[in-house]
Design a protein around this motif. Structure first.
Motif, PDB file in Angstrom:
ATOM      1  N   UNK A  15       0.827  -1.211   0.000  1.00 12.82           N
ATOM      2  CA  UNK A  15       0.000   0.000   0.000  1.00 12.82           C
ATOM      3  C   UNK A  15       0.856   1.253   0.000  1.00 12.82           C
ATOM      4  N   UNK A  16       2.031   1.167   0.596  1.00 12.41           N
ATOM      5  CA  UNK A  16       2.966   2.293   0.627  1.00 12.41           C
ATOM      6  C   UNK A  16       3.376   2.686  -0.790  1.00 12.41           C
ATOM      7  N   UNK A  17       3.762   1.714  -1.601  1.00 17.31           N
ATOM      8  CA  UNK A  17       4.188   1.981  -2.979  1.00 17.31           C
ATOM      9  C   UNK A  17       2.994   2.447  -3.811  1.00 17.31           C
ATOM     10  N   UNK A  18       1.838   1.841  -3.609  1.00 15.36           N
ATOM     11  CA  UNK A  18       0.615   2.257  -4.324  1.00 15.36           C
ATOM     12  C   UNK A  18       0.304   3.722  -4.007  1.00 15.36           C
ATOM     13  N   UNK A  19       0.395   4.090  -2.727  1.00 17.61           N
ATOM     14  CA  UNK A  19       0.124   5.460  -2.304  1.00 17.61           C
ATOM     15  C   UNK A  19       1.094   6.436  -2.974  1.00 17.61           C
ATOM     16  N   UNK A  20       2.376   6.115  -2.965  1.00 20.17           N
ATOM     17  CA  UNK A  20       3.366   7.005  -3.579  1.00 20.17           C
ATOM     18  C   UNK A  20       3.156   7.116  -5.083  1.00 20.17           C
ATOM     19  N   UNK A  21       2.821   6.004  -5.729  1.00 22.46           N
ATOM     20  CA  UNK A  21       2.553   6.024  -7.177  1.00 22.46           C
ATOM     21  C   UNK A  21       1.369   6.905  -7.525  1.00 22.46           C
ATOM     22  N   UNK A  22       0.406   7.010  -6.617  1.00 23.28           N
ATOM     23  CA  UNK A  22      -0.753   7.877  -6.856  1.00 23.28           C
ATOM     24  C   UNK A  22      -0.349   9.350  -6.804  1.00 23.28           C
ATOM     25  N   UNK A  23       0.661   9.676  -5.999  1.00 23.20           N
ATOM     26  CA  UNK A  23       1.148  11.056  -5.928  1.00 23.20           C
ATOM     27  C   UNK A  23       1.979  11.419  -7.155  1.00 23.20           C
TER      28      UNK A  23
ATOM     29  N   UNK B 202      19.187  11.119  -5.196  1.00 20.81           N
ATOM     30  CA  UNK B 202      19.360  10.198  -6.321  1.00 20.81           C
ATOM     31  C   UNK B 202      18.176  10.144  -7.274  1.00 20.81           C
ATOM     32  N   UNK B 203      17.006  10.579  -6.822  1.00 22.79           N
ATOM     33  CA  UNK B 203      15.791  10.503  -7.637  1.00 22.79           C
ATOM     34  C   UNK B 203      15.065  11.843  -7.601  1.00 22.79           C
ATOM     35  N   UNK B 204      15.390  12.747  -8.513  1.00 28.11           N
ATOM     36  CA  UNK B 204      14.754  14.073  -8.504  1.00 28.11           C
ATOM     37  C   UNK B 204      13.224  14.007  -8.483  1.00 28.11           C
ATOM     38  N   UNK B 205      12.625  12.977  -9.101  1.00 29.90           N
ATOM     39  CA  UNK B 205      11.168  12.874  -9.096  1.00 29.90           C
ATOM     40  C   UNK B 205      10.619  12.640  -7.687  1.00 29.90           C
ATOM     41  N   UNK B 206      11.459  12.110  -6.797  1.00 29.37           N
ATOM     42  CA  UNK B 206      11.008  11.881  -5.431  1.00 29.37           C
ATOM     43  C   UNK B 206      10.841  13.199  -4.674  1.00 29.37           C
TER      44      UNK B 206
ATOM     45  N   UNK C  31       7.985  14.296  -1.881  1.00 30.28           N
ATOM     46  CA  UNK C  31       8.300  14.891  -0.589  1.00 30.28           C
ATOM     47  C   UNK C  31       7.638  16.244  -0.405  1.00 30.28           C
ATOM     48  N   UNK C  32       7.708  17.079  -1.439  1.00 35.56           N
ATOM     49  CA  UNK C  32       7.088  18.405  -1.345  1.00 35.56           C
ATOM     50  C   UNK C  32       5.575  18.290  -1.183  1.00 35.56           C
ATOM     51  N   UNK C  33       4.954  17.395  -1.930  1.00 34.12           N
ATOM     52  CA  UNK C  33       3.496  17.217  -1.832  1.00 34.12           C
ATOM     53  C   UNK C  33       3.081  16.796  -0.425  1.00 34.12           C
ATOM     54  N   UNK C  34       3.838  15.879   0.162  1.00 34.74           N
ATOM     55  CA  UNK C  34       3.508  15.407   1.507  1.00 34.74           C
ATOM     56  C   UNK C  34       3.748  16.482   2.560  1.00 34.74           C
ATOM     57  N   UNK C  35       4.836  17.206   2.443  1.00 34.33           N
ATOM     58  CA  UNK C  35       5.117  18.278   3.400  1.00 34.33           C
ATOM     59  C   UNK C  35       4.043  19.352   3.313  1.00 34.33           C
TER      60      UNK C  35
END
Length: 188
Positions: free
Chosen positions: A3-11, A115-119, A123-127
């Motif tokens: 569910x963690x990966x699914x949640x991040x993929x939705x963002x 290492x992953x600029x898309x990440x 991070x910004x969306x969650x903050x």
């Protein structure tokens, strides 16, 4: 896929490399109710995603527990000041129910940003999301009546009285348990 990966993929859709790195570096834990994820004086080393369960953040003030927030499935849990400054915490993070959590360390998070600029978008969306929630809570405590704060909590968390002790809810709403009981009886 968790569910963690699914949640991040939705963002933000994850690249295969980022997906693999997250899967390799995420710690999955099943923990019992009343487990402390953090206590005062300790440094918050991990950020948690709640797959199942319920977490409470609270502080002790003059010997009384003051509940700051409750987070449930689909939420991220962190002691913001301690985690981002890597300084000792002033708060407790306690599981109110048995929980399944996914977490990454501070160092792993920094490596993901590097290492992953898309990440960085994730991070910004969650903050932004959790900063807005924090500001809303502070505003509600300063500008809303007890009844309005109660109504807002029920709107945002309808099962709160089935899952959280009344004294924790009362401290979260900034009132005595007796005041909360009177308010509930009046509105029922």
């Amino acid at each position: 896929m968790s569910n963690f990966i699914v949640f991040l993929n939705a963002l933000q859709p994850l690249s295969p490399e980022l997906n693999d790195t997250l899967l390799a570096n995420t710690l999955r834990e099943e923990l019992p109710a009343h487990h402390l994820l953090l206590q005062p004086g300790k440094i918050a080393r991990r950020v948690y995603f709640v797959e199942t369960g319920l977490v409470r953040g609270y502080m002790l003030l003059h010997g009384r527990e003051i509940s700051s927030w409750f987070m449930q499935a689909g939420d991220f849990v962190i002691s913001i000041l301690s985690f981002f400054t890597q300084q000792p915490s002033a708060e407790y993070l306690e599981l109110l129910e048995p929980a399944v959590l996914h977490s990454i360390s501070y160092e792993q998070l920094q490596a993901l940003y590097r290492d992953f600029p898309e990440f960085n978008f994730i991070g910004r969306s969650l903050i932004e999301k959790y900063y807005v929630l924090s500001e809303q809570r502070a505003l509600h405590l300063r500008s809303r009546t007890a009844a309005e704060r109660y109504d807002l909590l029920l709107r945002d968390f309808p099962t709160v009285f089935q899952r959280v002790a009344v004294q924790h809810i009362a401290s979260h709403l900034g009132m005595a348990p007796e005041t909360l009981s009177r308010l509930r009886n009046k509105l029922l």
